[in-house]
Design an enzyme around this catalytic site. Sequence first.
Site, PDB file in Angstrom:
ATOM      1  CG  ASP A  74      -1.730   0.621   1.293  1.00 17.70           C
ATOM      2  OD1 ASP A  74      -2.371   1.300   0.100  1.00 17.70           O
ATOM      3  OD2 ASP A  74      -3.614   0.457   1.896  1.00 17.70           O
ATOM      4  CG  ASP A 123      -9.794   1.952  -1.165  1.00 24.45           C
ATOM      5  OD1 ASP A 123      -8.582   2.382  -1.669  1.00 24.45           O
ATOM      6  OD2 ASP A 123     -10.061   1.905  -0.125  1.00 24.45           O
TER       7      ASP A 123
HETATM    8  C1  GAL Z   1      -6.449   1.354   1.539  1.00 25.81           C
HETATM    9  C2  GAL Z   1      -6.289   0.281  -0.012  1.00 25.81           C
HETATM   10  C3  GAL Z   1      -7.244  -0.512   0.591  1.00 25.81           C
HETATM   11  C4  GAL Z   1      -6.823  -1.568   1.737  1.00 25.81           C
HETATM   12  C5  GAL Z   1      -6.593  -0.156   3.374  1.00 25.81           C
HETATM   13  C6  GAL Z   1      -6.195  -1.014   4.414  1.00 25.81           C
HETATM   14  O1  GAL Z   1      -5.124   1.870   1.049  1.00 25.81           O
HETATM   15  O2  GAL Z   1      -6.525   0.636  -1.100  1.00 25.81           O
HETATM   16  O3  GAL Z   1      -7.262  -1.847  -0.400  1.00 25.81           O
HETATM   17  O4  GAL Z   1      -5.844  -2.339   1.680  1.00 25.81           O
HETATM   18  O5  GAL Z   1      -5.467   0.376   2.583  1.00 25.81           O
HETATM   19  O6  GAL Z   1      -6.017   0.157   5.427  1.00 25.81           O
END
Ligand code: GAL
Length: 399
Positions: A161, A216
Site C-alpha cells: 500500500d 478504493d
Molecule cells: C487502502 C487500500 C485498501 C486497503 C486499506 C487498508 O489504502 O486501498 O484496499 O488495503 O488501505 O488500510
Amino acid sequence: MNRLRVFFAMLLTTGLLACGALRADSAPPRPPRTGNGLALTPPMGWNTWNRFGCSINEDLVRKTADAMVSSGMRDAGYQYVIIDDCWQGTRDAEGNIRPDPKRFPSGMKALGDYIHAKGLKFGIYSDAGKLTCGKRPGSYGHEYQDARTYASWGVDYLKYDWCSTYTQDAQSSYETMSDALRATGRPIVFSICEWGLHKPWLWGKTIGNLWRTTDDIYDHWQGRHGYEHSVLDILDLQAGLSSYAGPGHWNDPDMLEVGNGKMTQEEYKSHFSLWAILAAPLIAGNDLSTMSPETRAILTNREVIAVDQDPLGIEADRVAKQGDYEVWARPLKGGGRAVVLLNRSAASHPVTVTWQELNLPASLRLKLRDLWAHKDLPSARGSFTAEVPSHGVVMLRME
Ligand code: GAL
C-alpha cells in the site's frame, strides 16, 4: 589557430577524463528489470478488507480457507487467501515484524501452513511508508528484512500500500520491495496498491504483477463518496487502459464487493461480468462462510471466470457508448470475442453490438453463447441486440 586547437584538445581530454572518473565512481549498470513470470492470468482469491476491515483474526482466515474449499470457489479457480491491513503487531528488538499476538496467536507460519494444506495460497499486506493505512508498522527501511520474513512464513502474494509515504518516489519505492521479494528466491506475486496516483500502468509492468488504477471501491453501484468509488465510477476510470495489461501485469480496478449487501443481485452480476471482461484480478471480499447461494453462483460462474482467465490476457475496451448503454468487448484465444452489453439506466432497454464494433466483417455469422443463462443463442450476422435489465448486463461469448 594552433593555440586554439591545443586549447580545444585540452578541453576535450579534460572532459573525457572527468566522464571516466564519474563512471568509475558510479555503480555498475544494472541489468534491466524483467517481469517475475508470475500471474500469467489475473490472480483470483479472497481478501479480508472489503467486508472485515481491521476486525480480523486467525480464526476468520482459517474459516474462510475452509469455505473457499467447501463452496467450490477453490475448484472454480480462487487461490489466494489474503490478509489485508491490521494483522501487524510490533517489531522485535532486531526489527523483525511480528503479527498482533491477540489476533494471530498461532503465528503466521502456522496460518500459512493451514492455508497451503487446503491447496490454497497465502497472501499478506504491507505498506511502502513507515505506517500502513491502519497505522500499523509499514515496511519503509525494512523492505529486505520483511520480504525474508514473509518468505519464511510461506507467503505467496504481497499487497503493498501507499499510506504515509510523503515525499517518497513511487516507482523506486515499489522497485525496492520488488527486488527484495525476488531476493528471497520464493515466487511472490506483487500487488502494487498506490491507487493509480502516479500512473503505475506506465512503469509497473516489470516491477509488479498488478497495480491499482483507482482509489478504493465501495459497495455501491453509482457515485463517489470521498476517496471511495462505486462500480460505475471505477468502470469509467478503466476506459483507455487496456493496452497496459497483459499476462503477468494487470490493471487492478480493486477487489470485488459481490455479496456485501449494498447492491442488488443484478448489480453484483454486472460488477462481476465487468471485472471479468476487464481481465481484472478477481479477489472476493465478502463473508464466504455465510454467503447466499445466489452470491456463490455469481462468484463461481465458470463461463464468466473463463473470460477473465483467457490466456491471451487482452483487457476489454469500451467499443460503443450511447448514453447509458454501452458495449465492452475483448478478443479471446481462438479468435472469438467476449462481449458485455451494459445498461446503466433505471429501466430495462435493448442494447446492440455490431460486428463493426468488434472489428469483424459484417457478413460473418457468429455463434453466440449467453454466459449467465448458460445457453447457446441462435447465431447472428452483422449485429446482435438483447433486452438488458436496468443496472444489468448480457454477457456473451461469440465465435
Ligand atoms: C487502502 C487500500 C485498501 C486497503 C486499506 C487498508 O489504502 O486501498 O484496499 O488495503 O488501505 O488500510
